[in-house]
Scaffold this motif. Structure first.
Motif, mmCIF file in Angstrom:
data_model
loop_
_atom_site.group_PDB
_atom_site.id
_atom_site.type_symbol
_atom_site.label_atom_id
_atom_site.label_comp_id
_atom_site.label_asym_id
_atom_site.label_seq_id
_atom_site.Cartn_x
_atom_site.Cartn_y
_atom_site.Cartn_z
ATOM 1 N N SER A 151 0.855 -1.185 0.000
ATOM 2 C CA SER A 151 0.000 0.000 0.000
ATOM 3 C C SER A 151 0.892 1.236 0.000
ATOM 4 O O SER A 151 1.908 1.282 0.701
ATOM 5 C CB SER A 151 -0.922 0.011 1.225
ATOM 6 O OG SER A 151 -0.176 0.071 2.428
ATOM 7 N N TRP A 152 0.497 2.216 -0.806
ATOM 8 C CA TRP A 152 1.274 3.459 -0.903
ATOM 9 C C TRP A 152 0.739 4.441 0.126
ATOM 10 O O TRP A 152 -0.441 4.782 0.138
ATOM 11 C CB TRP A 152 1.166 4.042 -2.305
ATOM 12 C CG TRP A 152 1.788 3.157 -3.346
ATOM 13 C CD1 TRP A 152 1.144 2.321 -4.207
ATOM 14 C CD2 TRP A 152 3.180 2.997 -3.597
ATOM 15 N NE1 TRP A 152 2.042 1.649 -4.993
ATOM 16 C CE2 TRP A 152 3.305 2.035 -4.644
ATOM 17 C CE3 TRP A 152 4.337 3.559 -3.065
ATOM 18 C CZ2 TRP A 152 4.533 1.652 -5.146
ATOM 19 C CZ3 TRP A 152 5.568 3.159 -3.563
ATOM 20 C CH2 TRP A 152 5.664 2.225 -4.596
ATOM 21 N N VAL A 153 1.614 4.904 1.020
ATOM 22 C CA VAL A 153 1.197 5.803 2.099
ATOM 23 C C VAL A 153 1.708 7.227 1.893
ATOM 24 O O VAL A 153 1.319 8.137 2.622
ATOM 25 C CB VAL A 153 1.674 5.278 3.461
ATOM 26 C CG1 VAL A 153 1.035 3.936 3.773
ATOM 27 C CG2 VAL A 153 3.200 5.167 3.516
ATOM 28 N N ARG A 154 2.574 7.408 0.904
ATOM 29 C CA ARG A 154 3.132 8.745 0.649
ATOM 30 C C ARG A 154 3.515 8.828 -0.818
ATOM 31 O O ARG A 154 4.257 7.976 -1.319
ATOM 32 C CB ARG A 154 4.353 8.971 1.538
ATOM 33 C CG ARG A 154 4.960 10.367 1.472
ATOM 34 C CD ARG A 154 6.097 10.445 2.474
ATOM 35 N NE ARG A 154 6.830 11.674 2.376
ATOM 36 C CZ ARG A 154 8.002 11.899 2.980
ATOM 37 N NH1 ARG A 154 8.528 10.957 3.719
ATOM 38 N NH2 ARG A 154 8.624 13.050 2.850
ATOM 39 N N GLU A 155 3.011 9.833 -1.505
ATOM 40 C CA GLU A 155 3.306 10.000 -2.915
ATOM 41 C C GLU A 155 3.616 11.465 -3.193
ATOM 42 O O GLU A 155 2.755 12.324 -3.050
ATOM 43 C CB GLU A 155 2.128 9.522 -3.779
ATOM 44 C CG GLU A 155 1.804 8.038 -3.590
ATOM 45 C CD GLU A 155 0.728 7.546 -4.541
ATOM 46 O OE1 GLU A 155 0.821 7.853 -5.737
ATOM 47 O OE2 GLU A 155 -0.206 6.871 -4.075
ATOM 48 N N ARG A 160 8.270 8.332 -3.091
ATOM 49 C CA ARG A 160 7.094 7.522 -2.771
ATOM 50 C C ARG A 160 7.457 6.567 -1.638
ATOM 51 O O ARG A 160 8.574 6.064 -1.561
ATOM 52 C CB ARG A 160 6.614 6.719 -3.981
ATOM 53 C CG ARG A 160 6.183 7.562 -5.172
ATOM 54 C CD ARG A 160 5.482 6.711 -6.228
ATOM 55 N NE ARG A 160 4.102 6.429 -5.832
ATOM 56 C CZ ARG A 160 3.301 5.594 -6.496
ATOM 57 N NH1 ARG A 160 3.751 4.948 -7.559
ATOM 58 N NH2 ARG A 160 2.066 5.402 -6.091
ATOM 59 N N GLN A 161 6.473 6.321 -0.747
ATOM 60 C CA GLN A 161 6.688 5.407 0.368
ATOM 61 C C GLN A 161 5.611 4.337 0.361
ATOM 62 O O GLN A 161 4.414 4.639 0.301
ATOM 63 C CB GLN A 161 6.677 6.146 1.701
ATOM 64 C CG GLN A 161 6.854 5.231 2.903
ATOM 65 C CD GLN A 161 6.877 5.974 4.216
ATOM 66 O OE1 GLN A 161 7.180 7.163 4.254
ATOM 67 N NE2 GLN A 161 6.554 5.292 5.303
ATOM 68 N N GLU A 163 4.171 0.596 2.215
ATOM 69 C CA GLU A 163 4.193 -0.345 3.322
ATOM 70 C C GLU A 163 3.942 -1.735 2.749
ATOM 71 O O GLU A 163 2.957 -1.947 2.028
ATOM 72 C CB GLU A 163 3.150 0.023 4.368
ATOM 73 C CG GLU A 163 3.490 1.314 5.097
ATOM 74 C CD GLU A 163 2.576 1.586 6.280
ATOM 75 O OE1 GLU A 163 1.515 0.925 6.370
ATOM 76 O OE2 GLU A 163 2.921 2.441 7.106
ATOM 77 N N ARG A 173 8.894 -1.031 5.285
ATOM 78 C CA ARG A 173 8.537 0.260 4.707
ATOM 79 C C ARG A 173 9.620 0.591 3.679
ATOM 80 O O ARG A 173 10.805 0.617 4.017
ATOM 81 C CB ARG A 173 8.451 1.341 5.780
ATOM 82 C CG ARG A 173 7.279 1.146 6.731
ATOM 83 C CD ARG A 173 7.243 2.239 7.788
ATOM 84 N NE ARG A 173 6.018 2.168 8.580
ATOM 85 C CZ ARG A 173 5.888 1.434 9.683
ATOM 86 N NH1 ARG A 173 6.910 0.730 10.122
ATOM 87 N NH2 ARG A 173 4.744 1.412 10.343
ATOM 88 N N GLU A 299 3.567 14.716 14.265
ATOM 89 C CA GLU A 299 2.545 14.470 13.249
ATOM 90 C C GLU A 299 1.427 15.513 13.298
ATOM 91 O O GLU A 299 0.522 15.472 12.462
ATOM 92 C CB GLU A 299 1.935 13.076 13.456
ATOM 93 C CG GLU A 299 2.919 11.939 13.269
ATOM 94 C CD GLU A 299 2.291 10.575 13.529
ATOM 95 O OE1 GLU A 299 1.090 10.538 13.901
ATOM 96 O OE2 GLU A 299 2.978 9.552 13.356
ATOM 97 N N ARG A 326 5.594 9.718 9.689
ATOM 98 C CA ARG A 326 4.554 10.657 9.246
ATOM 99 C C ARG A 326 4.773 12.059 9.824
ATOM 100 O O ARG A 326 3.851 12.871 9.865
ATOM 101 C CB ARG A 326 3.171 10.129 9.631
ATOM 102 C CG ARG A 326 2.812 8.825 8.940
ATOM 103 C CD ARG A 326 1.463 8.285 9.388
ATOM 104 N NE ARG A 326 1.090 7.076 8.666
ATOM 105 C CZ ARG A 326 1.502 5.852 8.983
ATOM 106 N NH1 ARG A 326 2.289 5.678 10.033
ATOM 107 N NH2 ARG A 326 1.123 4.796 8.271
#
Length: 413
Positions: A151-155, A160-161, A163, A173, A299, A326
């Protein structure tokens, strides 16, 4: 700047170590094996003496937080050899297929002894774009026999990050970033590292040892911690750079306590601003600040926005210690025009001389590749004993230690 790596709270260990790779040779220079052995022997001997002199004597300041227990799935305890996980083995095939050399894959763990979940920070070569690397990861998830989910949690534009889970359990990660170039003047004098020592201000013996080393360490002082103000003034007079190590609320508060003067998410308006100002005002010699603990507060855009406003008013920089992947600290600092950085490597999450040396080698590889690197360490006997040898090692390889304020700032990160 690099993205999130190992979570680290309160200056206590949560192990971070990069797995060795014998698949490729690093592009950077390698030191002789005998030098490594000499460094480790010297550090072990010095560590024993320091442990007796420092830790058996009465101490002032913040009491150490016990290290959490965790499984050791990534290391053979009998041999000390790191064993790659099934997911990591599949990921290594992807990096090989993309042509990513091993020095561009920085491995770190969020828990002691190299356990899971693991963070892999991958700096892509210029001939590999972010989309191609993302598709390669997604292809792994489409392989039903692998049992891998993604799953992409940061774009972002250049980062890109993801999990990654194995049979529903989070194991990795992965942070993919495109390589950015610095302007030529920033690299004319060679690669640099800035080493920040957190949690200072309570131990006079360690402080004097650091001063006597005459190494350009950036000292991060805890507000209200023993003789921190006097130490900061003395270190500043000796030419060392001072940072404010700002206590902030962690996610597991109050079981993990950052101290009585910590900034908390429950604080509103003037209360929060007054506390931030008191932390910064204690050290008028400070050039910048970083967070102590803070996996929850960093955060929070509202409270971190207040921190950045106060830093901007004092023309101070901010280093995001990245105790949370995050964290909004770095992003908000750049939005407000501050000079800002992210921590690259925790040097001593695992406190053995071998692990510290391994992490420092990771920092040097990054400095050679990108031009600079930022490492954070702590006043442990093992770390203090090893610092002079690390300084000699990097200097011999053409890597210069500098203050954080002397590091180049990318125009866009």
């Amino acid at each position: 700047m690099p993205g999130p790596a190992a979570v680290h709270e309160g200056g206590r260990p949560r192990a971070e170590a990069m797995s060795p790779s014998n698949r490729r040779r690093s592009a950077g220079p390698r030191r002789p094996k005998i030098l490594s052995r000499n460094i480790l022997v010297m550090a072990l001997l010095a560590g024993v003496g320091l442990a007796a002199g420092i830790w058996l004597s009465p101490r002032r300041g913040v009491a150490p937080t016990p290290m959490a227990s965790a499984p050791v799935p990534a290391e053979d305890a009998a041999s000390g050899t790191r064993v790659p996980s099934p997911v990591e083995s599949r990921l290594q095939v992807i990096w090989d297929d993309l042509g990513v050399p091993p020095e561009r894959v920085v491995r770190s763990s969020w828990v002691p002894a190299g356990g899971f979940p693991v963070t892999l920070e991958v700096t892509l070569p210029k001939n590999v774009n972010l989309l191609a690397a993302s598709r390669a990861l997604e292809a792994l998830a489409r392989d039903s026999s692998a049992g891998v989910g993604i799953s992409w949690v940061r774009e972002e534009t250049a980062l890109r990050q993801a999990e990654i889970s194995l049979d529903g359990v989070l194991t990795h990660r992965v942070i993919l970033r495109e390589e950015k170039e610095f302007t030529a003047p920033q690299l004319l004098d060679g690669p640099k590292v800035a080493v920040i020592m957190d949690d200072l201000g309570g131990d006079e013996r360690v402080f004097k040892l650091l001063l006597d080393m005459a190494i350009p360490i950036t000292m991060a002082m805890l507000p209200g911690n023993g003789q921190a103000r006097r130490m900061a003034q003395e270190a500043h007079a000796r030419g060392l750079e001072i940072m404010v190590h700002m206590p902030m609320e962690p996610r597991d508060y109050p079981s993990r306590n950052p101290g009585p003067r910590a900034l908390k998410v429950s604080m509103e308006g003037q209360e929060a601003l007054k506390l931030i100002a008191s932390q910064l005002d204690e050290f008028p010699w400070a050039s910048g600040a970083n967070n102590h603990m803070g996996s929850r507060l960093t955060e929070d855009p509202q409270r971190m926005g207040m921190v950045m406003e106060m830093l901007a008013a004092r023309s101070m920089y901010f280093v995001d210690s990245l105790t949370s992947p995050r964290s909004v600290g770095y992003t908000l600092a750049r939005q407000r025009g501050l000079k800002a950085y992210r921590r690259d490597v925790f040097l001593d999450n695992a406190r053995s001389p071998e692990r510290i040396l391994e992490q420092f080698q990771n920092l040097m590889r990054l400095a050679r590749s990108r031009g600079y690197g930022i490492g954070i360490c702590h006043p442990y006997p093992e770390t203090v004993a090893l610092l002079p040898e690390l300084h000699k090692l990097s200097t011999a390889e053409g890597i210069r230690w500098v203050k954080v304020s002397e590091l180049p700032q990318e125009s866009s990160q």
